[in-house]
Design an enzyme around this catalytic site. Structure first.
Site, PDB file in Angstrom:
ATOM      1  CE  LYS A 126      45.801  19.579  33.662  1.00 24.36           C
ATOM      2  NZ  LYS A 126      45.076  19.995  34.865  1.00 24.36           N
ATOM      3  CG  ASP A 184      41.775  19.367  33.299  1.00 24.71           C
ATOM      4  OD1 ASP A 184      41.561  20.294  32.505  1.00 24.71           O
ATOM      5  OD2 ASP A 184      42.299  19.503  34.411  1.00 24.71           O
ATOM      6  CE1 TYR A 232      35.784  32.972  28.570  1.00 25.71           C
ATOM      7  CE2 TYR A 232      37.088  30.962  28.475  1.00 25.71           C
ATOM      8  CZ  TYR A 232      36.230  31.800  29.154  1.00 25.71           C
ATOM      9  OH  TYR A 232      35.849  31.479  30.433  1.00 25.71           O
ATOM     10  CG  HIS A 233      39.984  29.111  25.436  1.00 17.01           C
ATOM     11  ND1 HIS A 233      39.241  29.428  24.329  1.00 17.01           N
ATOM     12  CD2 HIS A 233      39.237  28.288  26.197  1.00 17.01           C
ATOM     13  CE1 HIS A 233      38.073  28.801  24.407  1.00 17.01           C
ATOM     14  NE2 HIS A 233      38.042  28.103  25.520  1.00 17.01           N
ATOM     15  CE1 TYR A 287      30.757  24.598  26.771  1.00 15.07           C
ATOM     16  CE2 TYR A 287      31.645  24.930  28.967  1.00 15.07           C
ATOM     17  CZ  TYR A 287      31.710  24.339  27.719  1.00 15.07           C
ATOM     18  OH  TYR A 287      32.751  23.485  27.445  1.00 15.07           O
ATOM     19  CG  HIS A 330      41.546  23.886  31.592  1.00 16.29           C
ATOM     20  ND1 HIS A 330      40.663  22.899  31.251  1.00 16.29           N
ATOM     21  CD2 HIS A 330      41.064  25.024  31.037  1.00 16.29           C
ATOM     22  CE1 HIS A 330      39.678  23.431  30.537  1.00 16.29           C
ATOM     23  NE2 HIS A 330      39.902  24.710  30.386  1.00 16.29           N
TER      24      HIS A 330
END
Lengths: 672, 349
Positions: free
Chosen positions: A540, A544, A171-172, A17, A546
């Site tokens: 945040k 981003d 995955y997440h 990646y 996350h």
């Protein structure tokens, strides 16, 4: 021995990646990686590209070229694949909200190079559903997002048949805290939602629907409990086979195969003693290659130093070599499935399937995954599981070597270098991208661009498939931000999920009781001394998405008695400063994981200063290298927390002390 | 020991009246502050701000309804409608606190739901925790809303409806709006509870649900029309959809219409004066209990005395408070009568 080698299975696709700074720099990296034996590409895009903003948009500041390559228009795409034959490459793109656009640029580029799109193979991640639960790079509300997914599927099945238009991501979910049962359940529910939408669109005739089912692939996570993870993947295979046969009447077993790619767990990688991550990554990979019938089709491994910052080419090479050693040196690929017939494995698989089916039922009762996301149910479950894990680490029930046990270490020669053992992005990359974009805008034919964008807006409004008009936009030189804005105007923008406040109401007292009681006393006493309850702003800045870390801090702070204003993601420094002023908070907590901490934290401090709030303390958390932490403190950030600060109680103690110090009260110090 | 810096209240009042955001924020912080010195400065601040215009300035709106009805997104849609017609808006968004034994913290998530993505100087949002106060609406909301009225055209108080809240909000707002969730048990409970007699405007959100929304609206309309609180007001029931942005303009117009109705009927000033008195009594009672009110001469006497000083309720409040405190001291020397030490008295409503 020699004869058995002939019967070896083909190894999986090996990728890394990667992508950074600019299309040109990333292209050089790709060609080096391919020369080293990598067999496919996995493109990492920067956040402005992922969220549909041009490099010169205010929200893009500090983010251009950081976590991936910036792709603003077809010229960048051309540069990215310079000297790489598109018809022979297998390209995976981690792209979601703007997947239809990046795929259009890829197809447009193929057309421009005279390559038949039917020969293109690869994957667009294009699972926008999980963006609402984790990762956060959504743009549009769930309805239009589902439609974009369906449009890309409907288009590629007919025109780019070797493409995997969507990669349903469990995955997440795992990164957001999901247990294996939750991962199975929510990923399969998402796949059902996608297939149901495609079916309902009526674009595909009934007889061709099995081909649609066949094109659905998955992107899975593998953590340290590798036996259970291996069972999870066998469970995935069995459940998918059953689901596609019964729910979608796919008769051909080949079309019912569970096809998946993997990135092993980055969440569990540690900043302390980072060399241990090498054995973690290898063991996690074992889970997805061990069982032949549940083996991954494509694997990308994180680098050993990802908890510290962006990996360098050498770090990525090391990750690739792990795959090559596993595939070419071991005898793994010489055997049939080595777990078939094991009663222990069979029992575990059955157990996972039973749990997942129950959870699927719960989601279905609520009207499916979209309804369960909108009601906050899924987020609540994930935040709960994640909190459970953090609590186990704090208490020591979950042992992590070098983090909460066996912390003693000799000095590491790996991290001693002058570069801090991470990749540094050239700060000039952003300026360069902006200049190239602005030059591009001047060089194109404005009338073509306007007509192409009008076509896109019309398609969005009428419900016509979005792909043909997007490909016309690509060829006309439309920019990523223009494509994103045109659809924003039609679809609207998604408001962040509100699951977090629902999530906490069901949570029990966290951590050890006496510690929490003592913390609450500190918070309450400090509030009394200052005249009002302690108030914290958590936000945040930047693109981003996350948000897990910020949410955990917000929930924990609330549980020890703070009044917490959770302001969510994608904020400009100006918005954060304004919120701090309006809300009258005692402390501002910033979370930045994209590597843009210097620019963004600095900008927040300047904005606060401009509002006469220079004395308001600011703390920051994220993936922040030690020397950057020192620079941030020199700028005026009061405390910096990184992944090695896993103890939330200790962070709370520190936060109270930061507030006390800034208000002329004695620090109370660490707990006895 | 501490150096909590407190602003000069008269200076601050001037800056607030000029509409300086930083001053507004700092004024709200002061009103929230429980230190003795802050309390007396708060009284001075409010005294400097008060005057005749307080009885007819701005529009104070209470919006309540069950959790999940979509109040925040509806408020967000209303804000867009008000802002596009050039009016400034302040919002006090009240969220529940956790129980005191669970730390009393709060997660205030309304800001994220209400705000628009673009920067807007004509919009001011302050999130508040209700701090487990008896009535559901934090006592701080009252003075804060009055401060905001001096410099914003519209002040919205948004609270989660939990029964008692509606009663409280009716004692603050000029106009009270209840947001109903289509086909939900909450609304049925609400219709049964009799609290329906409080709101002036009803909204059934998520009208895109169709039949369910129309049915709920019809049920409310049947009950609402029976009330005879105010002749000449029609208690409208609006079908709106914040998500689809439908019915918002008409919904906004009902607020304007209600305010004109109050002004034309000569009700606005009286209503506000009555609300102020009610809140002073409530604050005193929450702090000192029925016993404390008795020390000041009893509820009726207090209310009567307040009605005479219509313009300076805040000073009156501080005066009464000091009076009760000194009486308390003479009754029971050692303990200072604060909320914490007299929890049982708060339970007497």
């Amino acid at each position: 021995m020699i004869s058995s080698r002939k019967k070896r299975d083909q190894p999986w696709l090996m990728r890394t990646y990667s992508g950074h700074s600019s299309a040109r720099a990333s292209n050089a990296l790709y060609r080096t990686n391919l020369a080293k034996g990598q067999t496919g590409l996995s493109v990492a895009f920067d956040l402005p590209t992922q969220t549909g903003y041009d490099a010169d948009h205010p929200l893009a500041r500090g983010e251009v070229g950081k976590v991936g390559v910036p792709i603003s228009h077809i010229g960048d795409m051309d540069q990215l694949f310079d000297q790489i034959p598109l018809d022979q490459m297998n390209t995976s793109m981690t792209i979601n909200a703007t997947a239809a656009w990046l795929l259009s640029l890829y197809i447009g580029l193929a057309q421009r190079r005279g390559i038949d799109p039917r020969k293109l193979s690869g994957t667009t991640q294009n699972d926008i559903i999980k963006e609402y639960l984790s990762r956060g790079t959504y743009i549009y509300p769930p309805g239009p997002s589902m439609r974009l997914i369906a449009d890309t599927i409907n288009y590629t099945v007919r025109h780019v048949p070797k493409w995997n238009p969507t990669n349903i991501c469990s995955y997440h979910l795992q990164e957001a805290g999901a247990t294996p049962v939750q991962e199975l359940a929510y990923a399969l529910c998402t796949a059902m939602a996608v297939l149901d939408t495609v079916k309902a669109s009526g674009e595909i005739e009934v007889a061709a629907f099995p081909q649609v089912v066949e094109r659905i692939s998955f992107f899975v996570n593998a953590g340290m409990r590798f036996v259970e993870e291996c069972c999870k993947l066998r469970a995935f295979g069995e459940m998918w086979d059953e689901l596609t046969a019964t729910r979608y009447q796919v008769d051909d077993p080949k079309l019912r195969r569970f096809r998946y790619g993997v990135q092993v767990n980055s969440l569990g990688l540690t900043e302390p003693q980072p060399e241990n991550n090498v054995q973690r990554i290898v063991l996690e990979m074992l889970a997805v290659v061990l069982s032949r019938r549940a083996r991954a089709r494509a694997i990308q491994l994180p680098a050993w130093n990802e908890a510290m910052g962006l990996p360098r080419p050498w770090d990525q090479q090391w990750a690739l070599r792990m795959q090559q050693v596993m595939a070419f040196e071991t005898d793994l690929l010489e055997y049939e499935d080595i777990l078939d017939g094991s009663p222990v494995i069979a029992a575990k698989v059955a157990d996972l399937i039973e749990g997942a089916k129950k959870e699927i039922e719960k989601v279905e009762e609520q009207g499916g995954i979209i309804a369960a996301i909108e009601s906050g149910y899924i987020k609540r479950e994930l935040v709960g599981s994640h909190m459970h894990r953090l609590r186990a680490i704090e208490s020591g029930d979950l042992q992590i070597i070098g983090v909460n046990c066996f912390q003693e270490t000799a000095e590491s020669p790996l991290t001693g270098g002058t570069d801090g053992a991470i990749m540094k992005i050239d700060p000039a990359a952003e300026r360069g991208q902006i200049e190239r974009l602005q030059a591009h805008r001047k060089s194109r034919n404005d009338a073509d661009v306007r007509a192409a964008l009008q076509g896109l807006a019309d398609a969005a409004k009428t419900g016509e498939n979005i792909m043909p008009s997007s490909i016309r936009c690509a060829l006309a030189g439309v920019s990523t931000g223009e494509w994103g804005d045109t659809l924003r105007a039609v679809f609207g923008e998604f408001r962040p999920p509100t699951g977090i406040d629902i999530a906490i109401d069901s949570r029990q007292v966290l951590g050890q009781k006496d510690l929490v009681a003592e913390l609450r006393e500190r918070v309450a006493d400090t509030g009394s001394a200052l005249g009002r309850p302690l108030k914290l702003l958590v936000g945040k800045p930047g693109l981003d998405g996350h948000s897990n870390g910020a949410e955990q801090v917000a929930v924990k702070a609330r549980d020890v008695g703070f009044e917490v204003v959770y302001d969510g993601i994608r904020l400009t420094p100006q918005q954060i400063a304004q919120a701090a002023e309006e809300e009258g908070v005692h402390l501002v907590g910033l979370s930045i994981l994209s590597g843009s901490h210097m620019e963004l934290a600095g900008a927040v401090l300047r904005e606060l200063h401009a509002r006469d709030l220079g004395n308001l303390p600011v703390i920051a958390g994220g993936i922040i290298p030690p020397e950057d932490a020192e620079r941030l403190k020199a700028l005026g950030v009061r405390a910096v927390y990184t992944p090695k600060d896993f103890n939330l109680n200790a962070i709370m103690v520190d936060m109270v002390d930061v507030i006390r110090e800034c208000n002329g009260l004695q620090r109370l110090g660490p707990r006895p | 020991m501490t150096q909590v810096k407190l602003p000069d209240p008269e200076q601050l009042a001037l800056r607030i009246l000029r509409g300086e955001r930083a001053a507004v924020a700092s004024g709200l912080n002061l009103l929230d502050n429980k230190l003795a010195e802050a309390r007396s400065r708060s009284a001075r601040l409010l005294a400097s701000l008060s005057g005749e215009h307080w009885l007819d300035a701005g529009h104070l709106i209470g919006i309540t309804g069950p959790p999940g009805a979509g109040k925040s997104s509806l408020v967000s849609a209303l804000i867009r409608a008000w802002r596009s017609s050039g009016r400034s808006v302040a919002v006090l968004a009240v969220d529940p606190s956790s129980r005191p034994e669970l730390g009393g913290g709060a997660l205030l998530g309304d800001r994220i739901r209400i705000k628009n993505s673009s920067h807007d100087e004509g919009l001011f949002i302050r999130s508040l925790a209700n701090r487990n106060q008896l009535g559901g609406v934090a006592t701080e909301v009252w003075p804060m809303s009055w401060l905001l009225l001096t410099c914003f055209d519209i002040v919205v108080i948004e609270t989660v409806g939990v029964g008692q809240t509606e009663i409280d909000i009716a004692e603050i707002g000029d106009t009270v709006c209840y947001v109903a969730q289509p086909a939900s048990g909450d609304t049925i409970q609400y219709l049964k509870s009799g609290i329906i007699e409080i709101p002036d405007i009803f909204a059934v959100n998520k009208s895109d649900l169709g039949a369910a929304a129309r049915k709920t609206a019809a049920e409310i309309a049947r009950s609402a029309s029976r009330q005879d609180r105010r002749a000449d007001w029609d208690y409208p029931v609006c079908l709106v959809s914040a998500a689809m942005s439908t019915g918002i303009e008409q919904f906004r117009d009902h607020f304007d219409r209600h305010r004109s109705f109050l002004t034309n009927a000569g009700l606005l000033g009286k209503l506000r004066a009555r609300h102020q008195s009610a809140w002073v009594v409530r604050l005193l009672k929450e702090e000192f209990g029925t016993f404390g009110l008795e020390l000041a001469g009893g509820r009726t006497a207090v209310a009567e005395r307040l009605s005479k000083g219509v313009l300076n309720q805040f000073e009156e409040y501080e005066r009464l408070r000091k009076q009760i405190l000194s009486r308390f001291m003479s009754v029971s020397r050692p303990s200072s009568p604060t909320k914490k030490e007299h929890p049982d008295e708060q339970a007497i409503v």
